[in-house]
Design a protein around this motif. Sequence first.
Motif, PDB file in Angstrom:
ATOM      1  N   MET A 149     -15.544-136.848  17.687  1.00  0.00           N
ATOM      2  CA  MET A 149     -16.083-137.101  16.353  1.00  0.00           C
ATOM      3  C   MET A 149     -16.632-138.519  16.243  1.00  0.00           C
ATOM      4  O   MET A 149     -17.702-138.736  15.680  1.00  0.00           O
ATOM      5  CB  MET A 149     -14.995-136.874  15.301  1.00  0.00           C
ATOM      6  N   GLY A 150     -15.914-139.476  16.804  1.00  0.00           N
ATOM      7  CA  GLY A 150     -16.370-140.861  16.780  1.00  0.00           C
ATOM      8  C   GLY A 150     -17.635-141.053  17.583  1.00  0.00           C
ATOM      9  O   GLY A 150     -18.531-141.790  17.172  1.00  0.00           O
ATOM     10  N   LYS A 151     -17.733-140.395  18.731  1.00  0.00           N
ATOM     11  CA  LYS A 151     -18.934-140.508  19.558  1.00  0.00           C
ATOM     12  C   LYS A 151     -20.145-139.953  18.824  1.00  0.00           C
ATOM     13  O   LYS A 151     -21.228-140.525  18.871  1.00  0.00           O
ATOM     14  CB  LYS A 151     -18.732-139.764  20.873  1.00  0.00           C
ATOM     15  N   LYS A 152     -19.960-138.853  18.106  1.00  0.00           N
ATOM     16  CA  LYS A 152     -21.065-138.243  17.364  1.00  0.00           C
ATOM     17  C   LYS A 152     -21.528-139.179  16.237  1.00  0.00           C
ATOM     18  O   LYS A 152     -22.725-139.379  16.037  1.00  0.00           O
ATOM     19  CB  LYS A 152     -20.629-136.908  16.770  1.00  0.00           C
ATOM     20  N   LYS A 153     -20.594-139.781  15.528  1.00  0.00           N
ATOM     21  CA  LYS A 153     -20.959-140.710  14.453  1.00  0.00           C
ATOM     22  C   LYS A 153     -21.587-141.978  15.013  1.00  0.00           C
ATOM     23  O   LYS A 153     -22.509-142.537  14.435  1.00  0.00           O
ATOM     24  CB  LYS A 153     -19.741-141.055  13.609  1.00  0.00           C
ATOM     25  N   PHE A 154     -21.083-142.447  16.137  1.00  0.00           N
ATOM     26  CA  PHE A 154     -21.599-143.665  16.763  1.00  0.00           C
ATOM     27  C   PHE A 154     -23.026-143.461  17.249  1.00  0.00           C
ATOM     28  O   PHE A 154     -23.863-144.358  17.154  1.00  0.00           O
ATOM     29  CB  PHE A 154     -20.691-144.055  17.936  1.00  0.00           C
ATOM     30  N   ALA A 155     -23.334-142.274  17.743  1.00  0.00           N
ATOM     31  CA  ALA A 155     -24.684-141.986  18.236  1.00  0.00           C
ATOM     32  C   ALA A 155     -25.695-141.913  17.092  1.00  0.00           C
ATOM     33  O   ALA A 155     -26.884-142.167  17.295  1.00  0.00           O
ATOM     34  CB  ALA A 155     -24.687-140.674  19.016  1.00  0.00           C
ATOM     35  N   ALA A 156     -25.234-141.594  15.890  1.00  0.00           N
ATOM     36  CA  ALA A 156     -26.141-141.445  14.751  1.00  0.00           C
ATOM     37  C   ALA A 156     -26.524-142.782  14.120  1.00  0.00           C
ATOM     38  O   ALA A 156     -27.459-142.844  13.334  1.00  0.00           O
ATOM     39  CB  ALA A 156     -25.512-140.543  13.697  1.00  0.00           C
ATOM     40  N   VAL A 157     -25.843-143.851  14.486  1.00  0.00           N
ATOM     41  CA  VAL A 157     -26.083-145.154  13.864  1.00  0.00           C
ATOM     42  C   VAL A 157     -27.225-145.869  14.582  1.00  0.00           C
ATOM     43  O   VAL A 157     -27.314-145.865  15.801  1.00  0.00           O
ATOM     44  CB  VAL A 157     -24.802-146.022  13.924  1.00  0.00           C
ATOM     45  N   GLU A 158     -28.104-146.474  13.808  1.00  0.00           N
ATOM     46  CA  GLU A 158     -29.198-147.270  14.372  1.00  0.00           C
ATOM     47  C   GLU A 158     -28.805-148.738  14.320  1.00  0.00           C
ATOM     48  O   GLU A 158     -28.497-149.268  13.261  1.00  0.00           O
ATOM     49  CB  GLU A 158     -30.482-147.042  13.585  1.00  0.00           C
ATOM     50  N   PHE A 159     -28.815-149.379  15.479  1.00  0.00           N
ATOM     51  CA  PHE A 159     -28.336-150.749  15.578  1.00  0.00           C
ATOM     52  C   PHE A 159     -29.445-151.797  15.472  1.00  0.00           C
ATOM     53  O   PHE A 159     -29.163-152.970  15.332  1.00  0.00           O
ATOM     54  CB  PHE A 159     -27.584-150.958  16.896  1.00  0.00           C
TER      55      PHE A 159
ATOM     56  N   ILE B   2       4.949-130.853  25.464  1.00  0.00           N
ATOM     57  CA  ILE B   2       4.216-130.224  24.354  1.00  0.00           C
ATOM     58  C   ILE B   2       3.662-131.286  23.407  1.00  0.00           C
ATOM     59  O   ILE B   2       2.487-131.242  23.017  1.00  0.00           O
ATOM     60  CB  ILE B   2       5.121-129.231  23.601  1.00  0.00           C
ATOM     61  N   VAL B   3       4.485-132.266  23.057  1.00  0.00           N
ATOM     62  CA  VAL B   3       4.031-133.334  22.161  1.00  0.00           C
ATOM     63  C   VAL B   3       2.908-134.130  22.806  1.00  0.00           C
ATOM     64  O   VAL B   3       1.907-134.469  22.154  1.00  0.00           O
ATOM     65  CB  VAL B   3       5.211-134.252  21.767  1.00  0.00           C
ATOM     66  N   THR B   4       3.027-134.402  24.106  1.00  0.00           N
ATOM     67  CA  THR B   4       1.990-135.162  24.819  1.00  0.00           C
ATOM     68  C   THR B   4       0.668-134.402  24.824  1.00  0.00           C
ATOM     69  O   THR B   4      -0.401-134.985  24.573  1.00  0.00           O
ATOM     70  CB  THR B   4       2.448-135.451  26.262  1.00  0.00           C
ATOM     71  N   VAL B   5       0.716-133.113  25.088  1.00  0.00           N
ATOM     72  CA  VAL B   5      -0.512-132.304  25.122  1.00  0.00           C
ATOM     73  C   VAL B   5      -1.160-132.272  23.739  1.00  0.00           C
ATOM     74  O   VAL B   5      -2.383-132.407  23.609  1.00  0.00           O
ATOM     75  CB  VAL B   5      -0.203-130.885  25.644  1.00  0.00           C
ATOM     76  N   VAL B   6      -0.361-132.111  22.704  1.00  0.00           N
ATOM     77  CA  VAL B   6      -0.902-132.086  21.338  1.00  0.00           C
ATOM     78  C   VAL B   6      -1.542-133.424  20.982  1.00  0.00           C
ATOM     79  O   VAL B   6      -2.634-133.472  20.408  1.00  0.00           O
ATOM     80  CB  VAL B   6       0.198-131.704  20.323  1.00  0.00           C
ATOM     81  N   LEU B   7      -0.892-134.526  21.357  1.00  0.00           N
ATOM     82  CA  LEU B   7      -1.454-135.853  21.054  1.00  0.00           C
ATOM     83  C   LEU B   7      -2.751-136.099  21.821  1.00  0.00           C
ATOM     84  O   LEU B   7      -3.714-136.654  21.275  1.00  0.00           O
ATOM     85  CB  LEU B   7      -0.436-136.945  21.353  1.00  0.00           C
ATOM     86  N   PHE B   8      -2.809-135.693  23.089  1.00  0.00           N
ATOM     87  CA  PHE B   8      -4.041-135.857  23.861  1.00  0.00           C
ATOM     88  C   PHE B   8      -5.167-134.997  23.278  1.00  0.00           C
ATOM     89  O   PHE B   8      -6.326-135.426  23.243  1.00  0.00           O
ATOM     90  CB  PHE B   8      -3.821-135.516  25.334  1.00  0.00           C
ATOM     91  N   ALA B   9      -4.843-133.797  22.821  1.00  0.00           N
ATOM     92  CA  ALA B   9      -5.865-132.934  22.212  1.00  0.00           C
ATOM     93  C   ALA B   9      -6.397-133.563  20.926  1.00  0.00           C
ATOM     94  O   ALA B   9      -7.613-133.568  20.684  1.00  0.00           O
ATOM     95  CB  ALA B   9      -5.285-131.551  21.931  1.00  0.00           C
ATOM     96  N   ALA B  10      -5.505-134.109  20.114  1.00  0.00           N
ATOM     97  CA  ALA B  10      -5.934-134.768  18.880  1.00  0.00           C
ATOM     98  C   ALA B  10      -6.792-135.988  19.189  1.00  0.00           C
ATOM     99  O   ALA B  10      -7.811-136.239  18.535  1.00  0.00           O
ATOM    100  CB  ALA B  10      -4.723-135.169  18.046  1.00  0.00           C
ATOM    101  N   ALA B  11      -6.405-136.749  20.214  1.00  0.00           N
ATOM    102  CA  ALA B  11      -7.196-137.924  20.601  1.00  0.00           C
ATOM    103  C   ALA B  11      -8.575-137.513  21.095  1.00  0.00           C
ATOM    104  O   ALA B  11      -9.575-138.183  20.806  1.00  0.00           O
ATOM    105  CB  ALA B  11      -6.454-138.723  21.670  1.00  0.00           C
ATOM    106  N   ALA B  12      -8.657-136.420  21.835  1.00  0.00           N
ATOM    107  CA  ALA B  12      -9.951-135.949  22.336  1.00  0.00           C
ATOM    108  C   ALA B  12     -10.856-135.525  21.188  1.00  0.00           C
ATOM    109  O   ALA B  12     -12.055-135.833  21.180  1.00  0.00           O
ATOM    110  CB  ALA B  12      -9.738-134.799  23.309  1.00  0.00           C
ATOM    111  N   VAL B  13     -10.302-134.820  20.212  1.00  0.00           N
ATOM    112  CA  VAL B  13     -11.101-134.392  19.058  1.00  0.00           C
ATOM    113  C   VAL B  13     -11.606-135.602  18.285  1.00  0.00           C
ATOM    114  O   VAL B  13     -12.786-135.681  17.910  1.00  0.00           O
ATOM    115  CB  VAL B  13     -10.277-133.457  18.146  1.00  0.00           C
ATOM    116  N   LEU B  14     -10.737-136.574  18.051  1.00  0.00           N
ATOM    117  CA  LEU B  14     -11.155-137.780  17.324  1.00  0.00           C
ATOM    118  C   LEU B  14     -12.191-138.576  18.108  1.00  0.00           C
ATOM    119  O   LEU B  14     -13.125-139.140  17.527  1.00  0.00           O
ATOM    120  CB  LEU B  14      -9.935-138.645  17.008  1.00  0.00           C
ATOM    121  N   ALA B  15     -12.056-138.634  19.423  1.00  0.00           N
ATOM    122  CA  ALA B  15     -13.034-139.347  20.249  1.00  0.00           C
ATOM    123  C   ALA B  15     -14.400-138.676  20.179  1.00  0.00           C
ATOM    124  O   ALA B  15     -15.432-139.358  20.086  1.00  0.00           O
ATOM    125  CB  ALA B  15     -12.544-139.414  21.688  1.00  0.00           C
TER     126      ALA B  15
END
Length: 64
Positions: A28-38, A13-26
Motif C-alpha cells: 500500500m505504501g509503495k502504491k501511494k509513494f509511486a503516485a506522488v510527484e516530487f 503463527i503470530v510471526t506469519v500473520v505479522l509478516f503478512a500484515a507488513a507485506a500488505v502495508l508495504a
Amino acid sequence: MALGVPAWLSTLIVTVVLFAAAAVLAMMGKKKFAAVEFVPNDSVEQIKTDIESIKSDIARIRSR
C-alpha cells in the motif's frame, strides 16, 4: 498452551500473520509513494523565467 497449541507453533503463527500484515502495508505504501510527484514544476518554471530575465538584463546593460 490453554488451547493445546505448542508454544513454537503459536509463535510461528503470530510471526506469519505479522509478516503478512507488513507485506500488505508495504504494498500500500509503495502504491501511494509511486503516485506522488516530487518535482516542483511551478518552482522550476519560475527559476527558468528568472534566469531568462537576468540574462536579458545583462545583455541590455552590455549593449549600452
